[in-house]
Design an enzyme around this catalytic site. Structure first.
Site, PDB file in Angstrom:
ATOM      1  N   GLN A 149       7.270  -8.994 -18.633  1.00 16.85           N
ATOM      2  CA  GLN A 149       6.283  -8.830 -17.547  1.00 16.85           C
ATOM      3  C   GLN A 149       6.001  -7.370 -17.164  1.00 16.85           C
ATOM      4  O   GLN A 149       4.867  -7.023 -16.855  1.00 16.85           O
ATOM      5  CB  GLN A 149       6.777  -9.612 -16.324  1.00 16.85           C
ATOM      6  CG  GLN A 149       5.724  -9.853 -15.283  1.00 16.85           C
ATOM      7  CD  GLN A 149       6.270  -9.661 -13.880  1.00 16.85           C
ATOM      8  OE1 GLN A 149       6.884  -8.656 -13.559  1.00 16.85           O
ATOM      9  NE2 GLN A 149       6.035 -10.642 -13.028  1.00 16.85           N
TER      10      GLN A 149
ATOM     11  N   ARG B  71      14.867  -4.127 -10.322  1.00 18.10           N
ATOM     12  CA  ARG B  71      13.516  -3.905 -10.846  1.00 18.10           C
ATOM     13  C   ARG B  71      12.849  -2.733 -10.128  1.00 18.10           C
ATOM     14  O   ARG B  71      12.257  -1.847 -10.742  1.00 18.10           O
ATOM     15  CB  ARG B  71      12.699  -5.188 -10.643  1.00 18.10           C
ATOM     16  CG  ARG B  71      11.241  -5.136 -11.114  1.00 18.10           C
ATOM     17  CD  ARG B  71      10.597  -6.478 -10.758  1.00 18.10           C
ATOM     18  NE  ARG B  71       9.288  -6.659 -11.375  1.00 18.10           N
ATOM     19  CZ  ARG B  71       8.135  -6.386 -10.795  1.00 18.10           C
ATOM     20  NH1 ARG B  71       8.119  -5.889  -9.558  1.00 18.10           N
ATOM     21  NH2 ARG B  71       6.991  -6.614 -11.413  1.00 18.10           N
TER      22      ARG B  71
ATOM     23  N   GLN C  72       3.587  -6.423  -4.649  1.00 17.92           N
ATOM     24  CA  GLN C  72       3.618  -5.141  -3.945  1.00 17.92           C
ATOM     25  C   GLN C  72       2.221  -4.823  -3.405  1.00 17.92           C
ATOM     26  O   GLN C  72       1.227  -5.046  -4.079  1.00 17.92           O
ATOM     27  CB  GLN C  72       4.046  -4.058  -4.944  1.00 17.92           C
ATOM     28  CG  GLN C  72       4.595  -2.824  -4.297  1.00 17.92           C
ATOM     29  CD  GLN C  72       5.381  -1.973  -5.294  1.00 17.92           C
ATOM     30  OE1 GLN C  72       5.901  -2.478  -6.270  1.00 17.92           O
ATOM     31  NE2 GLN C  72       5.488  -0.697  -5.038  1.00 17.92           N
TER      32      GLN C  72
ATOM     33  N   HIS D 221       2.920  -2.428 -15.333  1.00 14.40           N
ATOM     34  CA  HIS D 221       2.348  -3.347 -16.329  1.00 14.40           C
ATOM     35  C   HIS D 221       1.639  -2.603 -17.465  1.00 14.40           C
ATOM     36  O   HIS D 221       0.528  -2.942 -17.845  1.00 14.40           O
ATOM     37  CB  HIS D 221       1.420  -4.366 -15.653  1.00 14.40           C
ATOM     38  CG  HIS D 221       2.129  -5.173 -14.610  1.00 14.40           C
ATOM     39  ND1 HIS D 221       3.060  -6.138 -14.931  1.00 14.40           N
ATOM     40  CD2 HIS D 221       2.109  -5.099 -13.255  1.00 14.40           C
ATOM     41  CE1 HIS D 221       3.570  -6.627 -13.809  1.00 14.40           C
ATOM     42  NE2 HIS D 221       3.011  -6.016 -12.779  1.00 14.40           N
TER      43      HIS D 221
ATOM     44  N   SER E  89       2.845 -10.534 -10.145  1.00 24.00           N
ATOM     45  CA  SER E  89       3.747  -9.425 -10.470  1.00 24.00           C
ATOM     46  C   SER E  89       5.121  -9.649  -9.831  1.00 24.00           C
ATOM     47  O   SER E  89       5.822 -10.596 -10.191  1.00 24.00           O
ATOM     48  CB  SER E  89       3.120  -8.100 -10.032  1.00 24.00           C
ATOM     49  OG  SER E  89       3.884  -7.014 -10.485  1.00 24.00           O
ATOM     50  N   LEU E  90       5.511  -8.822  -8.864  1.00 25.59           N
ATOM     51  CA  LEU E  90       6.772  -9.009  -8.146  1.00 25.59           C
ATOM     52  C   LEU E  90       6.907 -10.450  -7.632  1.00 25.59           C
ATOM     53  O   LEU E  90       7.998 -11.028  -7.616  1.00 25.59           O
ATOM     54  CB  LEU E  90       6.816  -8.029  -6.954  1.00 25.59           C
ATOM     55  CG  LEU E  90       7.715  -8.381  -5.780  1.00 25.59           C
ATOM     56  CD1 LEU E  90       9.162  -8.159  -6.146  1.00 25.59           C
ATOM     57  CD2 LEU E  90       7.347  -7.557  -4.562  1.00 25.59           C
TER      58      LEU E  90
END
Length: 292
Positions: free
Chosen positions: A244, A112, A9, A195, A87-88
């Site tokens: 995650q 998500r 992102q 996170h 991440s994503l």
């Protein structure tokens, strides 16, 4: 060895994916399929929407995922020997190496995004970038703020660590980081503390969806954010993916591990060139390129 990396992102930009859609019939098919899966025309927002419209989490995450994944899947030279995503981007990496199907990957990413948006509403929170301090110093400051939630969230490259936590916690932490000699400690324009433990409601929701999804044996190792290790073990990959959302993104450590395991060139697939810049800061010897 070729390592393919996929952004998260923040990499989005207006018009992303339009060229791909207009110039590749296979890509057009996948974009059209995505509109059907999501139940709205995400391509319209990607190709014609404003930066503001693209910034909404439930749009951003599937948009970055689609651009990254479709770009890789339709590329004639795409033959990964190892993959990783920030991440994503880890979801993009898992579709790229065959662990998840395109459809399942997109469905999980959308779930998500919605779960994260919901968690942000439950716990108003934010993130901040800390520049010019050693990781250990940032970790120590975060651990010392006991009355609020503040944790290291993204280990992006040496001297660049993103922290995550409650609004008050981030405010206190930024002051303390500056006192400790940080070049900058500035809150980021994000909707929540990604996170961090504040994402627990989203993690629980996503865990259920991940457990119900078919995971296949990967074609090559995926280096996951949670432990910075390469894996082809389907069960381990699932567990790491579930963890995650509430654990830090160990990007610096992942790149070091990939280099150690033989990566000589890092090829970024998706919008922007953020990861190429980070790779160069982590390991100057590594070659970087854009998959286009």
């Amino acid at each position: 060895m070729k390592a393919y990396v996929f952004p998260g992102q923040g990499a989005q930009y207006p018009g992303m994916g339009k060229d791909l859609y207009e110039n590749n019939t296979e890509a057009k098919k996948l974009f059209d399929q995505a509109n059907e899966i999501l139940g709205f025309e995400i391509t319209k927002i990607m190709f014609e929407g404003t930066a503001e419209e693209l910034k909404e989490t439930k749009v951003t995450q599937p948009a970055v995922f689609l651009h990254s994944v479709i770009n890789a899947l339709v590329h004639p030279d795409f033959k990964p020997e190892m993959v990783a995503g920030h991440s994503l981007g880890e979801f993009s990496a898992l579709v790229a190496n065959g662990t998840l199907s395109f459809e399942d990957g997109l469905k999980l990413v959308y779930k998500r995004a919605l779960a994260m948006q919901k968690a942000c509403e439950i716990n108003p929170s934010t993130m901040a970038a800390v520049l010019g301090l050693e990781d250990q110093v940032v970790e120590k400051i975060c651990a010392g703020i006991e009355e609020e939630v503040v944790v290291p969230a993204n280990y992006n490259c040496p001297g660049q660590l993103v922290i995550s936590g409650s609004n008050k916690g981030i405010e206190i932490a930024c002051e303390k980081m500056k006192e400790a000699g940080a070049k900058r400690a500035l809150p980021l324009p994000v909707g929540g503390a990604f996170h961090s433990p504040l994402m627990e409601p989203a993690r629980e929701e996503l865990e259920q969806a991940i457990k119900e999804t078919q995971f296949n044996k990967p074609k090559c190792p995926v280096y996951q954010n949670v432990n910075a290790q390469g894996s082809i073990d389907v069960e381990a990959i699932k567990e790491n993916l579930i963890s995650q959302l509430t654990a830090p993104v160990k990007w610096t450590q992942s790149v070091h591990q990939m280099v150690q395991d033989g990566a000589t060139i890092f090829i970024e697939s998706g919008p922007g060139k953020v990861l190429q810049g980070l790779v160069k800061k982590i390991n100057r010897e590594s070659e970087v390129a854009q998959l286009s």
